[in-house]
Design a protein around this motif. Structure first.
Motif, PDB file in Angstrom:
ATOM      1  N   ARG A   7      30.922  -7.261   7.443  1.00 27.94           N
ATOM      2  CA  ARG A   7      30.214  -7.957   6.204  1.00 27.94           C
ATOM      3  C   ARG A   7      31.510  -7.912   5.072  1.00 27.94           C
ATOM      4  N   ILE A   8      31.879  -8.965   4.694  1.00 28.59           N
ATOM      5  CA  ILE A   8      33.049  -9.075   3.494  1.00 28.59           C
ATOM      6  C   ILE A   8      32.303  -9.041   2.272  1.00 28.59           C
ATOM      7  N   TYR A   9      32.868  -8.001   1.145  1.00 30.66           N
ATOM      8  CA  TYR A   9      32.325  -7.897  -0.063  1.00 30.66           C
ATOM      9  C   TYR A   9      33.249  -8.640  -0.939  1.00 30.66           C
ATOM     10  N   PHE A  10      32.858  -9.214  -1.979  1.00 30.33           N
ATOM     11  CA  PHE A  10      33.683  -9.936  -2.952  1.00 30.33           C
ATOM     12  C   PHE A  10      33.783  -9.131  -4.294  1.00 30.33           C
ATOM     13  N   GLY A  11      34.771  -9.319  -5.348  1.00 33.78           N
ATOM     14  CA  GLY A  11      34.725  -8.626  -6.530  1.00 33.78           C
ATOM     15  C   GLY A  11      33.615  -7.850  -7.207  1.00 33.78           C
ATOM     16  N   ASP A  12      32.671  -8.572  -7.752  1.00 31.35           N
ATOM     17  CA  ASP A  12      31.645  -7.814  -8.465  1.00 31.35           C
ATOM     18  C   ASP A  12      30.652  -7.220  -7.335  1.00 31.35           C
ATOM     19  N   GLU A  13      30.525  -7.576  -6.340  1.00 35.92           N
ATOM     20  CA  GLU A  13      29.740  -6.939  -5.465  1.00 35.92           C
ATOM     21  C   GLU A  13      30.219  -5.688  -5.176  1.00 35.92           C
ATOM     22  N   THR A  14      31.568  -5.655  -4.894  1.00 33.56           N
ATOM     23  CA  THR A  14      32.157  -4.495  -4.506  1.00 33.56           C
ATOM     24  C   THR A  14      32.112  -3.308  -5.577  1.00 33.56           C
ATOM     25  N   ASP A  15      32.303  -3.718  -6.860  1.00 35.29           N
ATOM     26  CA  ASP A  15      32.287  -2.962  -8.016  1.00 35.29           C
ATOM     27  C   ASP A  15      30.977  -2.374  -8.043  1.00 35.29           C
ATOM     28  N   ALA A  16      29.776  -3.181  -7.747  1.00 33.70           N
ATOM     29  CA  ALA A  16      28.388  -2.882  -8.034  1.00 33.70           C
ATOM     30  C   ALA A  16      28.176  -1.892  -6.700  1.00 33.70           C
ATOM     31  N   ARG A  17      28.759  -1.994  -5.753  1.00 30.00           N
ATOM     32  CA  ARG A  17      28.295  -1.012  -4.552  1.00 30.00           C
ATOM     33  C   ARG A  17      29.011   0.302  -5.095  1.00 30.00           C
ATOM     34  N   GLU A  18      30.261   0.415  -5.619  1.00 30.32           N
ATOM     35  CA  GLU A  18      31.033   1.610  -5.718  1.00 30.32           C
ATOM     36  C   GLU A  18      29.977   2.446  -7.064  1.00 30.32           C
ATOM     37  N   TYR A  19      29.682   1.611  -8.228  1.00 36.91           N
ATOM     38  CA  TYR A  19      29.206   1.966  -9.293  1.00 36.91           C
ATOM     39  C   TYR A  19      27.741   2.679  -8.794  1.00 36.91           C
ATOM     40  N   TRP A  20      26.887   2.075  -8.381  1.00 39.25           N
ATOM     41  CA  TRP A  20      25.643   2.424  -8.013  1.00 39.25           C
ATOM     42  C   TRP A  20      25.370   3.479  -7.021  1.00 39.25           C
ATOM     43  N   ALA A  21      26.421   3.714  -6.155  1.00 38.32           N
ATOM     44  CA  ALA A  21      26.477   4.633  -4.987  1.00 38.32           C
ATOM     45  C   ALA A  21      26.150   6.082  -5.492  1.00 38.32           C
ATOM     46  N   THR A  22      26.337   6.514  -6.728  1.00 43.33           N
ATOM     47  CA  THR A  22      25.882   7.911  -6.825  1.00 43.33           C
ATOM     48  C   THR A  22      24.534   7.906  -7.894  1.00 43.33           C
ATOM     49  N   ARG A  23      23.938   6.787  -8.304  1.00 42.78           N
ATOM     50  CA  ARG A  23      23.041   6.943  -9.073  1.00 42.78           C
ATOM     51  C   ARG A  23      21.589   6.655  -8.175  1.00 42.78           C
ATOM     52  N   GLU A  24      20.627   7.583  -8.632  1.00 38.83           N
ATOM     53  CA  GLU A  24      19.500   7.430  -8.297  1.00 38.83           C
ATOM     54  C   GLU A  24      18.607   6.109  -8.376  1.00 38.83           C
ATOM     55  N   ARG A  70       5.094 -19.931  -1.923  1.00 39.76           N
ATOM     56  CA  ARG A  70       5.875 -19.546  -0.736  1.00 39.76           C
ATOM     57  C   ARG A  70       7.301 -19.123  -1.262  1.00 39.76           C
ATOM     58  N   PRO A  71       7.428 -18.295  -2.029  1.00 38.24           N
ATOM     59  CA  PRO A  71       8.818 -17.951  -2.543  1.00 38.24           C
ATOM     60  C   PRO A  71       9.701 -16.952  -1.612  1.00 38.24           C
ATOM     61  N   ARG A  72      10.790 -16.975  -1.416  1.00 39.62           N
ATOM     62  CA  ARG A  72      11.546 -16.014  -0.802  1.00 39.62           C
ATOM     63  C   ARG A  72      12.228 -15.037  -1.687  1.00 39.62           C
ATOM     64  N   TYR A  73      12.403 -13.865  -1.476  1.00 37.68           N
ATOM     65  CA  TYR A  73      13.015 -12.901  -2.374  1.00 37.68           C
ATOM     66  C   TYR A  73      14.052 -12.185  -1.296  1.00 37.68           C
ATOM     67  N   SER A  74      15.133 -11.935  -2.100  1.00 33.83           N
ATOM     68  CA  SER A  74      16.443 -11.163  -1.603  1.00 33.83           C
ATOM     69  C   SER A  74      16.915 -10.200  -2.827  1.00 33.83           C
ATOM     70  N   ALA A  75      17.282  -8.999  -2.341  1.00 27.31           N
ATOM     71  CA  ALA A  75      17.578  -8.174  -3.350  1.00 27.31           C
ATOM     72  C   ALA A  75      19.320  -7.727  -3.023  1.00 27.31           C
ATOM     73  N   ARG A  76      20.021  -7.653  -4.376  1.00 25.28           N
ATOM     74  CA  ARG A  76      21.255  -7.172  -3.988  1.00 25.28           C
ATOM     75  C   ARG A  76      21.561  -6.137  -5.520  1.00 25.28           C
ATOM     76  N   LEU A  77      22.381  -5.403  -5.228  1.00 29.80           N
ATOM     77  CA  LEU A  77      22.989  -4.647  -6.530  1.00 29.80           C
ATOM     78  C   LEU A  77      23.488  -5.376  -7.636  1.00 29.80           C
ATOM     79  N   ALA A  78      22.858  -5.529  -8.767  1.00 32.25           N
ATOM     80  CA  ALA A  78      23.637  -6.139  -9.688  1.00 32.25           C
ATOM     81  C   ALA A  78      25.024  -5.581 -10.134  1.00 32.25           C
ATOM     82  N   GLY A  79      26.064  -6.424 -10.268  1.00 27.42           N
ATOM     83  CA  GLY A  79      27.287  -6.260 -10.622  1.00 27.42           C
ATOM     84  C   GLY A  79      27.715  -6.008 -11.948  1.00 27.42           C
TER      85      GLY A  79
END
Length: 95
Positions: A7-24, A70-79
């Protein structure tokens, strides 16, 4: 996603993954879409604080007002840029 694909991560998504990695507790952006996948008739993003993406989707489902059919939901970490964070100005002044 198949195991041999990366998977390729872009700018804000990479920052979000790094920031939220250590938080419960994390802030998730839940994208709610309804209608045909190629031309959705409804799109909305809901922001939810939760421990996991599944809990965030469950919370969004329970608390959304005016749900489409009939909604579809997808979650991602907020950047950070998505949440309105901006870099702090430098405190060093040049003379």
């Amino acid at each position: 996603m198949p195991a041999n694909q990366a998977r390729i991560y872009f700018g804000d998504e990479t920052d979000a993954r790094e920031y939220w990695a250590t938080r419960e507790w994390k802030t998730f952006a839940i994208d709610v879409v309804a209608g045909p996948s190629n031309r959705p008739t409804y799109r909305h993003t809901v922001y939810v604080r939760a421990r996991t993406a599944a809990e965030a989707i469950s919370s969004a489902k329970r608390n959304m007002i005016g749900k489409p059919s009939r909604p579809r939901y997808s979650a991602r970490l907020a950047g950070p840029r998505e949440l309105g964070c901006v870099p702090a100005p430098s405190t060093i002044t040049q003379h």
